[in-house]
Each structure stands twice: as structure tokens, then as C-alpha cells.
Design an enzyme around this catalytic site. Structure first.
Site, mmCIF file in Angstrom:
data_model
loop_
_atom_site.group_PDB
_atom_site.id
_atom_site.type_symbol
_atom_site.label_atom_id
_atom_site.label_comp_id
_atom_site.label_asym_id
_atom_site.label_seq_id
_atom_site.Cartn_x
_atom_site.Cartn_y
_atom_site.Cartn_z
ATOM 1 N N ARG A 1 1.160 -1.336 0.048
ATOM 2 C CA ARG A 1 -0.140 -0.212 -0.393
ATOM 3 C C ARG A 1 0.859 1.297 0.059
ATOM 4 N NH1 ARG A 1 -2.194 -3.747 -1.436
ATOM 5 N NH2 ARG A 1 -4.323 -4.541 -0.395
ATOM 6 N N SER B 1 -11.471 -2.232 3.202
ATOM 7 C CA SER B 1 -10.238 -2.611 4.358
ATOM 8 C C SER B 1 -10.462 -0.917 5.469
ATOM 9 C CB SER B 1 -9.635 -3.500 4.486
ATOM 10 O OG SER B 1 -9.309 -4.439 3.642
ATOM 11 N N GLU C 1 -6.123 2.467 6.686
ATOM 12 C CA GLU C 1 -5.932 2.666 5.516
ATOM 13 C C GLU C 1 -6.530 3.045 4.818
ATOM 14 O OE1 GLU C 1 -5.177 -1.827 4.058
ATOM 15 O OE2 GLU C 1 -6.043 -0.454 1.841
HETATM 16 C C1 LIG Z 1 -15.799 -2.635 -1.327
HETATM 17 C C2 LIG Z 1 -14.130 -2.254 -1.208
HETATM 18 C C3 LIG Z 1 -13.205 -2.920 -1.863
HETATM 19 C C4 LIG Z 1 -11.968 -2.520 -1.639
HETATM 20 N N1 LIG Z 1 -10.967 -3.221 -1.942
HETATM 21 C C5 LIG Z 1 -9.737 -3.279 -2.122
HETATM 22 C C6 LIG Z 1 -9.115 -4.712 -2.090
HETATM 23 O O1 LIG Z 1 -9.673 -5.517 -2.601
HETATM 24 N N2 LIG Z 1 -7.566 -4.192 -2.508
HETATM 25 C C7 LIG Z 1 -7.689 -2.949 -2.619
HETATM 26 O O2 LIG Z 1 -6.281 -3.138 -2.622
HETATM 27 N N3 LIG Z 1 -7.875 -1.938 -1.971
HETATM 28 C C8 LIG Z 1 -9.943 -2.012 -1.369
HETATM 29 N N4 LIG Z 1 -9.585 -0.874 -1.470
HETATM 30 C C9 LIG Z 1 -9.633 0.196 -1.789
HETATM 31 C C10 LIG Z 1 -9.450 1.489 -2.834
HETATM 32 O O3 LIG Z 1 -10.843 0.603 -3.669
HETATM 33 C C11 LIG Z 1 -8.562 1.293 -3.587
HETATM 34 O O4 LIG Z 1 -7.132 1.417 -2.455
HETATM 35 C C12 LIG Z 1 -8.141 1.653 -4.783
HETATM 36 O O5 LIG Z 1 -6.867 1.709 -5.236
HETATM 37 C C13 LIG Z 1 -8.594 3.384 -5.251
HETATM 38 O O6 LIG Z 1 -8.868 4.695 -5.594
HETATM 39 P P1 LIG Z 1 -9.508 5.108 -6.400
HETATM 40 O O7 LIG Z 1 -9.440 5.329 -7.700
HETATM 41 O O8 LIG Z 1 -11.060 4.853 -5.582
HETATM 42 O O9 LIG Z 1 -8.264 6.212 -5.550
HETATM 43 P P2 LIG Z 1 -9.076 7.499 -4.333
HETATM 44 O O10 LIG Z 1 -9.601 7.303 -3.128
HETATM 45 O O11 LIG Z 1 -9.883 8.042 -5.379
HETATM 46 O O12 LIG Z 1 -8.075 8.104 -4.205
HETATM 47 C C14 LIG Z 1 -6.708 7.419 -2.501
HETATM 48 C C15 LIG Z 1 -5.826 8.701 -3.618
HETATM 49 O O13 LIG Z 1 -4.877 8.373 -4.042
HETATM 50 C C16 LIG Z 1 -4.538 9.683 -4.969
HETATM 51 N N5 LIG Z 1 -5.209 9.550 -5.773
HETATM 52 C C17 LIG Z 1 -6.024 8.867 -7.058
HETATM 53 N N6 LIG Z 1 -5.980 8.909 -7.966
HETATM 54 C C18 LIG Z 1 -4.568 9.861 -8.147
HETATM 55 C C19 LIG Z 1 -3.869 10.034 -9.226
HETATM 56 N N7 LIG Z 1 -4.394 9.621 -10.444
HETATM 57 N N8 LIG Z 1 -2.520 10.384 -9.369
HETATM 58 C C20 LIG Z 1 -2.434 11.226 -7.733
HETATM 59 N N9 LIG Z 1 -3.206 10.876 -6.898
HETATM 60 C C21 LIG Z 1 -4.340 9.873 -6.546
HETATM 61 C C22 LIG Z 1 -5.791 10.362 -3.980
HETATM 62 O O14 LIG Z 1 -5.218 11.656 -3.796
HETATM 63 C C23 LIG Z 1 -5.686 9.464 -2.289
HETATM 64 O O15 LIG Z 1 -4.861 10.131 -2.129
HETATM 65 C C24 LIG Z 1 -11.347 -1.079 -2.291
HETATM 66 C C25 LIG Z 1 -12.404 -0.479 -1.270
HETATM 67 C C26 LIG Z 1 -14.057 -0.728 -1.381
HETATM 68 C C27 LIG Z 1 -14.728 0.409 -0.837
#
Ligand SMILES: Cc1cc2nc3c(=O)[nH]c(=O)nc-3n(C[C@H](O)[C@H](O)[C@H](O)COP(=O)(O)OP(=O)(O)OC[C@H]3O[C@@H](n4cnc5c(N)ncnc54)[C@H](O)[C@@H]3O)c2cc1C
Length: 301
Positions: free
Chosen positions: A176, A226, A296
Site C-alpha cells: 500500500r 478495508s 488504510e
Molecule cells: C468495497 C471495497 C473493496 C475494496 N477492496 C480493495 C482490495 O481488495 N484491495 C485494495 O488494494 N483496495 C481495495 N479497496 C480500496 C480502494 O478501492 C483502493 O485503494 C483503490 O486503489 C483506490 O482507488 P481510487 O481511484 O478510488 O482512489 P481515491 O480513493 O480516489 O484516492 C485515494 C488516494 O490516492 C490519490 N490518488 C487517486 N488517484 C490519483 C492519481 N491519478 N494521481 C495521484 N494521486 C491519486 C488520492 O489523492 C488519495 O490520496 C476497496 C474499497 C472498497 C470500497
């Protein structure tokens, strides 16, 4: 915010792609969060670069938003500019055994494009409800797969507005974690190297993983996945279970009874509710097992 910055950003991305006081509850999977002072949706890498540069020159804070699936945004919202990449920067291109995806492409769409092209390796991510940018930032992973295993190159915009290619061995990916946060890079695209495989095998693996998620996770309720990182040598959910915290609530926030590693929005939860619940879970788990859980989920505001 300085009116001239608002006008400058509208010139760059077009008026239709700038919103004032946009409620972030509409853009997070928790369905929680106050307004972003200014919310902009660039349509190209060049626009991202110009937006970042304009914010830096104006001394205005900026952040990047993907699907908001790893975010808890405060009830008061956030100052400055939120740069949203999901809407307008989400193209996916297949080039032989490689996939080049823009930062706003969702993991589900990339996994589907890979399947359609007969390319295996991204099935693990099909149920991670975020973007390619989010996956690169935190080295998203599931079911023994990790973004770092398949991504060979990440394209970024630096705070100075330069476009740079970061090869895999410079990303500092670990659990992560990546170097992009500390460098304040915006991820704008990533190149994945996958392996040819029969399409039906890829489909079967995606179906299998989707069934596992549906069986184990409260995906029918708003959450950010998580809530806590996996502590070394333990599982967060097992520690929370052991402390008897399944179902524990503060306001509308609840420790899921289906998977205690998830805090869910059981109805009208505020960010303050979630934060209090997280603190209470940390306190009680520490009392019970001596392990301090680390969130996380990322906090904004
Ligand atoms: C039901 C559910 C299940 C999940 N299961 C998993 C799993 O199995 N494994 C896992 O790893 N995660 C899981 N997650 C967490 C999440 O989906 C991941 O961490 C995902 O990678 C976040 O991506 P996002 O586009 O939603 O980022 P966001 O939530 O929009 O952003 C998260 C962070 O990343 C930064 N960010 C986002 N995009 C960029 C970019 N293009 N450039 C620079 N910074 C950026 C943001 O500023 C912020 O700090 C889960 C979440 C949910 C709701």
C-alpha cells in the site's frame, strides 16, 4: 479562493468542467464528505499539467480524486482544488500484450478490456472499486495479486507541470505504498504487461473472485473497503473479531458484521462518526491484543 485562479482553471478545462462547492459525498464510496471548494475535471494530460501548474503558481492546495474508494472526507469538506480524473481521463488501449490505461480508467474496465483481448494478469483487480491512478498510488492488491506485479511504467505529472515516465524499478512499490505521494506526482496513465491466455479461463477466474468478494465483503453497503492496514503478522479483521467489535456503532458508522475489517456507512453516517468509530476500534483492539491498528483509509480535511 482567488477569483483569477477560478477563471484561469475554467480557461484550461472549460467552464463545464469546473464546479464550485461540489459535495464530495457524491464522489466517495462511503457517500460521506463535505464540499470541495473547487472541483475540476481535466480532459487531457496537458490540461492536468496546466491545472497543477496554475494551482502551484497561485499557492493554492490541490489534490487528486479517482473513484474516492479509499477516502474519508471531513464533513467540512476541503479547501483548494480537487482534480478529478475519472470522468474525462479514462481511455484504455491494448498494444500487443500491453495495456495502456489513463489514470481514470476503473480497474473493472481494465480487467474487462484485458479479458476481451485474451490477456491474463489483471483478474485480481476486477473487484477493486478504484481507478488505475488509485491502484498505482497505493499498489492496490487482492487475492495474491498486486499492481506492482503487472505494471511496467507509470506516466505522471510533476508539481512543476512536467510529464515524466516512471519505470517500475523507480516506483518504490511496497504494501500500500509508492513514491508518488511523497513526490506529489499526479498519475496520469500506466502501462501493464500481461500474458496471453484463453478468454474463458480469464472469465472463470474473474467470476470466481467476484463470488468470493460477494460472499465475504459488505459490498452492498457504502464503505471505503478495508479500514485498517494489515498489521505485520496479524489480520486486522481477526483482531477486531477477537475483541468482539463486530456491529459496534457510532452514529451511522458501524463495524460490519459481515466482515469486521470494514467500517460501513449504515445510514447517514458523518465523517466524524467514522473517525470516532475508528479511534474506538483502535483503542479496544490495542487493549485486547496490544496491536495498534493503522488506518488504510486516507483522510481528507
Ligand atoms: C468495497 C471495497 C473493496 C475494496 N477492496 C480493495 C482490495 O481488495 N484491495 C485494495 O488494494 N483496495 C481495495 N479497496 C480500496 C480502494 O478501492 C483502493 O485503494 C483503490 O486503489 C483506490 O482507488 P481510487 O481511484 O478510488 O482512489 P481515491 O480513493 O480516489 O484516492 C485515494 C488516494 O490516492 C490519490 N490518488 C487517486 N488517484 C490519483 C492519481 N491519478 N494521481 C495521484 N494521486 C491519486 C488520492 O489523492 C488519495 O490520496 C476497496 C474499497 C472498497 C470500497
Amino acid at each position: 479562493m482567488d477569483q483569477s485562479l477560478t477563471e484561469r482553471l475554467a480557461d484550461i478545462v472549460g467552464k463545464a468542467n469546473v464546479r464550485l462547492s461540489e459535495p464530495l459525498s457524491l464522489h466517495t464510496t462511503f457517500k460521506i464528505g463535505g464540499p470541495a471548494e473547487l472541483f475540476v475535471s481535466p480532459c487531457s494530460v496537458a490540461e492536468v499539467s496546466q491545472v497543477v501548474l496554475a494551482c502551484e503558481q497561485a499557492g493554492e492546495p490541490w489534490r487528486v480524486l479517482g473513484c474516492g474508494s479509499d477516502l474519508l472526507v471531513s464533513d467540512e469538506g476541503v479547501d483548494g482544488v480537487v482534480i478529478e480524473v475519472r470522468d474525462n481521463l479514462s481511455s484504455i488501449r491494448v498494444e500487443g500484450s500491453r495495456i495502456v490505461a489513463e489514470a481514470g480508467a476503473t480497474n473493472a474496465d481494465v480487467a474487462e478490456a484485458a479479458r476481451a483481448a485474451g490477456l491474463s494478469g489483471y483478474e485480481f483487480a476486477c473487484g477493486i472499486p478504484g481507478t488505475i491512478g488509485g491502484a498505482a498510488i497505493m499498489n492496490a492488491g487482492a487475492y495474491d495479486g498486486e499492481f506492482s506485479q503487472v505494471c511496467v511504467r507509470v506516466t505522471c505529472v510533476t508539481p512543476e507541470g512536467r510529464i515524466v515516465e516512471v519505470p517500475r524499478d523507480e516506483t518504490e512499490w511496497s504494501y500500500r505504498h509508492s513514491m508518488f505521494d511523497a513526490a506529489r506526482y499526479v498519475v496520469v496513465a500506466a502501462t501493464l504487461e500481461l500474458s496471453p491466455a484463453p478468454e474463458e479461463d480469464i472469465r472463470a477466474r474473474m467470476d470466481e473472485l467476484t463470488s468470493k468478494r460477494e460472499a465475504k465483503q459488505p459490498i452492498d453497503m457504502p464503505s471505503a473497503g478495508s479500514t485498517f492496514k494489515r498489521p505485520e503478522g496479524y489480520f486486522a479483521a481477526a483482531l477486531i473479531d477477537q475483541a468482539g467489535l463486530g456491529g459496534l456503532s457510532v452514529g451511522g458508522a458501524q463495524v460490519s458484521t459481515k466482515h469486521t475489517g470494514f467500517v460501513v456507512n449504515a445510514g447517514d453516517a458523518t465523517a466524524a462518526d467514522v473517525q470516532s468509530l475508528i479511534a474506538e476500534v483502535q483503542r479496544r483492539v490495542f487493549e485486547d491484543s496490544g496491536v495498534m491498528l493503522e488506518p488504510e483509509v486516507r483522510m481528507w480535511g
